[in-house]
Write a protein that holds these residues in place. Structure first.
Motif, mmCIF file in Angstrom:
data_model
loop_
_atom_site.group_PDB
_atom_site.id
_atom_site.type_symbol
_atom_site.label_atom_id
_atom_site.label_comp_id
_atom_site.label_asym_id
_atom_site.label_seq_id
_atom_site.Cartn_x
_atom_site.Cartn_y
_atom_site.Cartn_z
ATOM 1 N N MET A 1 0.836 -1.185 0.000
ATOM 2 C CA MET A 1 0.000 0.000 0.000
ATOM 3 C C MET A 1 0.879 1.246 0.000
ATOM 4 S SD MET A 1 -3.420 0.763 1.569
ATOM 5 C CE MET A 1 -4.105 2.313 1.957
ATOM 6 N N GLN A 2 0.518 2.204 -0.836
ATOM 7 C CA GLN A 2 1.310 3.422 -0.950
ATOM 8 C C GLN A 2 1.088 4.316 0.262
ATOM 9 O OE1 GLN A 2 0.534 5.731 -4.429
ATOM 10 N NE2 GLN A 2 1.891 7.357 -3.834
ATOM 11 N N ARG A 3 2.147 4.910 0.726
ATOM 12 C CA ARG A 3 2.079 5.860 1.826
ATOM 13 C C ARG A 3 1.368 7.120 1.362
ATOM 14 N NH1 ARG A 3 7.140 8.298 2.640
ATOM 15 N NH2 ARG A 3 6.316 10.305 3.149
ATOM 16 N N ILE A 4 0.483 7.650 2.172
ATOM 17 C CA ILE A 4 -0.221 8.882 1.817
ATOM 18 C C ILE A 4 0.729 10.056 2.034
ATOM 19 C CG2 ILE A 4 -2.129 10.419 2.396
ATOM 20 C CD1 ILE A 4 -3.705 7.950 3.245
ATOM 21 N N THR A 5 0.927 10.829 0.991
ATOM 22 C CA THR A 5 1.784 12.001 1.082
ATOM 23 C C THR A 5 0.927 13.247 0.912
ATOM 24 O OG1 THR A 5 2.211 12.103 -1.291
ATOM 25 C CG2 THR A 5 3.669 10.698 0.017
ATOM 26 N N TRP A 6 1.481 14.377 1.246
ATOM 27 C CA TRP A 6 0.719 15.620 1.078
ATOM 28 C C TRP A 6 0.467 15.898 -0.392
ATOM 29 C CZ3 TRP A 6 2.661 19.831 -1.503
ATOM 30 C CH2 TRP A 6 4.030 19.853 -1.738
ATOM 31 N N ARG A 7 1.379 15.479 -1.266
ATOM 32 C CA ARG A 7 1.160 15.674 -2.700
ATOM 33 C C ARG A 7 0.008 14.812 -3.204
ATOM 34 N NH1 ARG A 7 6.934 16.524 -5.753
ATOM 35 N NH2 ARG A 7 7.571 18.301 -4.500
ATOM 36 N N ALA A 8 -0.043 13.574 -2.741
ATOM 37 C CA ALA A 8 -1.137 12.683 -3.137
ATOM 38 C C ALA A 8 -2.470 13.227 -2.624
ATOM 39 C CB ALA A 8 -0.887 11.278 -2.605
ATOM 40 N N ALA A 9 -2.492 13.645 -1.363
ATOM 41 C CA ALA A 9 -3.728 14.173 -0.778
ATOM 42 C C ALA A 9 -4.172 15.458 -1.477
ATOM 43 C CB ALA A 9 -3.535 14.423 0.718
ATOM 44 N N LEU A 10 -3.224 16.329 -1.783
ATOM 45 C CA LEU A 10 -3.559 17.581 -2.461
ATOM 46 C C LEU A 10 -4.013 17.332 -3.902
ATOM 47 C CD1 LEU A 10 -3.686 20.541 -1.742
ATOM 48 C CD2 LEU A 10 -1.354 20.798 -2.530
ATOM 49 N N SER A 11 -3.405 16.360 -4.568
ATOM 50 C CA SER A 11 -3.830 15.999 -5.921
ATOM 51 C C SER A 11 -5.266 15.484 -5.906
ATOM 52 C CB SER A 11 -2.907 14.930 -6.511
ATOM 53 O OG SER A 11 -1.590 15.406 -6.620
ATOM 54 N N GLY A 12 -5.566 14.619 -4.957
ATOM 55 C CA GLY A 12 -6.931 14.108 -4.820
ATOM 56 C C GLY A 12 -7.914 15.204 -4.485
ATOM 57 N N ALA A 13 -7.527 16.128 -3.615
ATOM 58 C CA ALA A 13 -8.402 17.241 -3.251
ATOM 59 C C ALA A 13 -8.677 18.138 -4.455
ATOM 60 C CB ALA A 13 -7.775 18.056 -2.117
ATOM 61 N N ALA A 14 -7.663 18.393 -5.261
ATOM 62 C CA ALA A 14 -7.852 19.219 -6.463
ATOM 63 C C ALA A 14 -8.805 18.530 -7.433
ATOM 64 C CB ALA A 14 -6.508 19.491 -7.143
ATOM 65 N N ALA A 15 -8.607 17.235 -7.648
ATOM 66 C CA ALA A 15 -9.476 16.490 -8.559
ATOM 67 C C ALA A 15 -10.906 16.444 -8.029
ATOM 68 C CB ALA A 15 -8.939 15.070 -8.746
ATOM 69 N N GLY A 16 -11.069 16.211 -6.743
ATOM 70 C CA GLY A 16 -12.402 16.164 -6.153
ATOM 71 C C GLY A 16 -13.117 17.496 -6.226
ATOM 72 N N THR A 17 -12.388 18.581 -5.981
ATOM 73 C CA THR A 17 -12.988 19.914 -6.048
ATOM 74 C C THR A 17 -13.451 20.227 -7.458
ATOM 75 O OG1 THR A 17 -11.602 20.678 -4.222
ATOM 76 C CG2 THR A 17 -12.572 22.379 -5.644
ATOM 77 N N ILE A 18 -12.598 19.980 -8.438
ATOM 78 C CA ILE A 18 -12.967 20.238 -9.833
ATOM 79 C C ILE A 18 -14.128 19.347 -10.247
ATOM 80 C CG2 ILE A 18 -12.161 20.065 -12.235
ATOM 81 C CD1 ILE A 18 -11.056 22.491 -10.688
ATOM 82 N N ASN A 19 -14.066 18.079 -9.888
ATOM 83 C CA ASN A 19 -15.112 17.132 -10.258
ATOM 84 C C ASN A 19 -16.458 17.531 -9.639
ATOM 85 O OD1 ASN A 19 -14.974 14.657 -11.883
ATOM 86 N ND2 ASN A 19 -16.031 13.750 -10.138
ATOM 87 N N GLY A 20 -16.452 17.898 -8.386
ATOM 88 C CA GLY A 20 -17.686 18.286 -7.712
ATOM 89 C C GLY A 20 -18.225 19.624 -8.187
ATOM 90 N N LEU A 21 -17.337 20.560 -8.411
ATOM 91 C CA LEU A 21 -17.745 21.900 -8.829
ATOM 92 C C LEU A 21 -18.255 21.926 -10.258
ATOM 93 C CD1 LEU A 21 -17.836 24.955 -8.144
ATOM 94 C CD2 LEU A 21 -15.496 25.098 -9.009
ATOM 95 N N LEU A 22 -17.557 21.256 -11.156
ATOM 96 C CA LEU A 22 -17.908 21.315 -12.577
ATOM 97 C C LEU A 22 -18.683 20.091 -13.070
ATOM 98 C CD1 LEU A 22 -14.517 22.690 -13.949
ATOM 99 C CD2 LEU A 22 -16.547 23.974 -13.252
ATOM 100 N N GLY A 23 -18.807 19.066 -12.244
ATOM 101 C CA GLY A 23 -19.507 17.867 -12.661
ATOM 102 C C GLY A 23 -18.646 16.933 -13.490
ATOM 103 N N ALA A 24 -17.427 17.304 -13.754
ATOM 104 C CA ALA A 24 -16.476 16.496 -14.530
ATOM 105 C C ALA A 24 -15.130 17.208 -14.498
ATOM 106 C CB ALA A 24 -16.946 16.348 -15.967
#
Length: 118
Positions: A1-24
């Protein structure tokens, strides 16, 4: 299992924000971040983005559904076509080079951006 890093968490947060805000669009943000920022190989980043986007979409559906009714009946024809397209794309993934994937993603982003600005 990959260690959670701040870069991974921030990348996921950016993708989630864009996905939720724009629907895609979460994957369009996520793939370049996974490659350039998190150090994943090209093909691995594309595959990882696919596995991340589904859970993000489910979270967005729940949040959207809590605030307004979802147009499920109107969505069905798109879901059927999308399932077929997803299967075809998944089968083609192994046969397409990373360079072609980058060009396709770039062209899609460019086309979408021009379409939205005009």
């Amino acid at each position: 299992m990959q260690r959670i890093t701040w870069r991974a968490a921030l990348s996921g947060a950016a993708a989630g924000t864009i996905n939720g805000l724009l629907g895609a669009g979460g994957g369009m943000v996520l793939v370049p971040m996974l490659i350039g920022w998190c150090g994943l190989s090209d093909k691995h980043a594309f595959a990882t983005a696919i596995s991340i986007i589904l859970p993000l979409c489910i979270v967005s559906i729940v949040v959207y559904g809590c605030h307004a009714p979802l147009p499920l009946a109107e969505s069905l024809p798109y879901l059927i076509g999308g399932a077929v397209g997803g299967a075809v794309g998944g089968l083609l993934f192994r046969r397409v080079s990373a360079g072609v994937l980058h060009k396709l993603l770039g062209a899609l982003i460019l086309w979408g951006g021009i379409r939205l600005l005009v």
